[in-house]
Write an enzyme that holds these catalytic residues in place. Structure first.
Site, PDB file in Angstrom:
ATOM      1  CB  SER A 120      38.249  41.730  37.808  1.00  0.00           C
ATOM      2  OG  SER A 120      39.047  42.462  36.905  1.00  0.00           O
ATOM      3  CB  SER A 121      36.810  42.973  32.625  1.00  0.00           C
ATOM      4  OG  SER A 121      37.706  44.015  32.954  1.00  0.00           O
ATOM      5  CB  CYS A 122      41.775  41.159  34.803  1.00  0.00           C
ATOM      6  SG  CYS A 122      41.599  40.403  36.424  1.00  0.00           S
ATOM      7  CE1 TYR A 149      41.784  40.803  42.402  1.00  0.00           C
ATOM      8  CE2 TYR A 149      41.312  41.150  40.074  1.00  0.00           C
ATOM      9  CZ  TYR A 149      40.963  41.298  41.399  1.00  0.00           C
ATOM     10  OH  TYR A 149      39.797  41.938  41.734  1.00  0.00           O
ATOM     11  CE  LYS A 153      38.531  38.887  42.694  1.00  0.00           C
ATOM     12  NZ  LYS A 153      37.637  38.894  43.873  1.00  0.00           N
ATOM     13  CG  HIS A 192      43.219  50.469  38.619  1.00  0.00           C
ATOM     14  ND1 HIS A 192      42.773  50.275  39.914  1.00  0.00           N
ATOM     15  CD2 HIS A 192      43.609  49.254  38.176  1.00  0.00           C
ATOM     16  CE1 HIS A 192      42.877  48.994  40.232  1.00  0.00           C
ATOM     17  NE2 HIS A 192      43.381  48.353  39.199  1.00  0.00           N
TER      18      HIS A 192
END
Length: 325
Positions: A120-122, A149, A153, A192
């Site tokens: 994920s881009s997070c 989270y 990742k 979201h």
């Protein structure tokens, strides 16, 4: 002594080989399954969470020994919106680490030839320079509401890199931007921003409401990628890319939340006014991925945001009676 990856040569994957899609019923996994099936893969394998709990290490190893997949895409994860991530960080950290370790360790035992880990881009720092380049990883503090989270990742990326160095397998990682499409989560607690807006405007249009109120100013900019485009990019990377660094997957363009809201309102035929509650937070001003590495590998997004929204809204309206509320 570390090993160099075993000379991966870009080539089409064997369409008859056993191909395990972990998380094949989710938003991402179902998109992958549709695309791979359309591309002629006849050996697709998937298990629901009730059939195979990926947190159950012995069960995962037994599954891999039984099916012996040649290819794996790891799209299974515990996911949720800001509220869920902020409320249950221990669950998000523990369960995602368990899923990743179990699947990748079992894949390693079976010598899985090609594995793609989807993150994920997070994973990137909260205040990373825009657009966010892959080199931004681990250069600053994470967004506190989903740091658990994100750390899970990041650990997945590191595990892929470690397997490459120690065992020479040409596994890769890809980090998609904000995703949407058929199969999205439209529940108030778990959704979201984009599915939440679709649900809000559709309900307002159906009920004839005169006003929809959204949080913030509408000024923050976000990038959105249709899951069918992610599925296309995933197969492309598995057939054309090899390298230890994660690859950003996105469109390379962004829009304001206000523009998204206006487009959704138009598609669902909402005739009223939109108000913005500026007492509520806006969040990060911009979150845009640098996709030059992906483009250099030969892939660009094909589905326009408006076309993607139209198909997603059509899917939502056809399934909302059975969706989580």
């Amino acid at each position: 002594m570390s090993k160099e990856p075993l000379g991966f040569t870009p080539a089409p994957l064997d369409r008859q080989a056993t191909f395990y899609v972990a998380g094949h019923r989710g938003l991402v996994g179902s998109g992958l399954w549709r695309h791979l099936d359309a591309e002629g893969f006849t050996g697709l394998v998937g298990r629901t969470s009730s059939e195979l709990d990926l947190k159950d290490r012995p069960a995962v190893f037994d599954f891999f020994r039984e099916t012996k997949p040649r290819y794996v895409i790891l799209a299974a994860a515990k996911v949720g919106g800001i509220l869920a991530n902020d409320t249950y960080p221990a669950d998000f950290l523990t369960e995602n680490l368990q899923i990743q370790l179990n699947v990748m360790d079992a894949a390693l035992e079976q010598g899985v030839e090609r594995l793609l880990f989807l993150g994920s881009s997070c994973i990137y720092p909260k205040y990373a320079e825009q657009p966010i380049n892959e080199d931004s990883l681990l250069t600053g503090h994470l967004e506190p509401t989903n740091d658990a989270y994100a750390v899970a990742k990041i650990a997945g990326i590191m595990q892929v890199q470690a397997v490459r160095r120690q065992h020479g397998l040409p596994w890769i990682s890809a980090m998609p931007t904000n995703l949407y499409g058929p199969g999205d989560n439209f529940s108030p607690q778990g959704s979201h921003v984009l599915p939440a807006l679709i649900k809000r405007y559709d309900e307002a249009a159906q009920a004839g409401h005169e006003v929809v109120t959204n949080w913030g100013t509408g000024a923050p900019r976000r990038e959105f990628l249709h899951v069918d485009d992610l599925a296309s990019a995933s197969l492309h990377l598995m057939e054309h890319f090899d390298g230890p660094q994660q690859v950003n997957v996105g469109t390379g363009t962004d829009v304001t939340i206000k523009e998204i809201a206006e487009t959704i309102g138009k598609i669902v035929d909402f005739r009223g006014e939109t108000e913005w509650d500026t007492s509520k937070p806006d969040g990060t001003p911009q979150k845009l991925l640098d996709v030059s590495k992906l483009e250099a590998a030969g892939w660009t997004a094909q589905i326009s945001l408006e076309d993607g929204l139209r198909s997603t809204i059509e899917w939502y309206r056809g399934h909302k009676a059975s969706l989580r509320t």
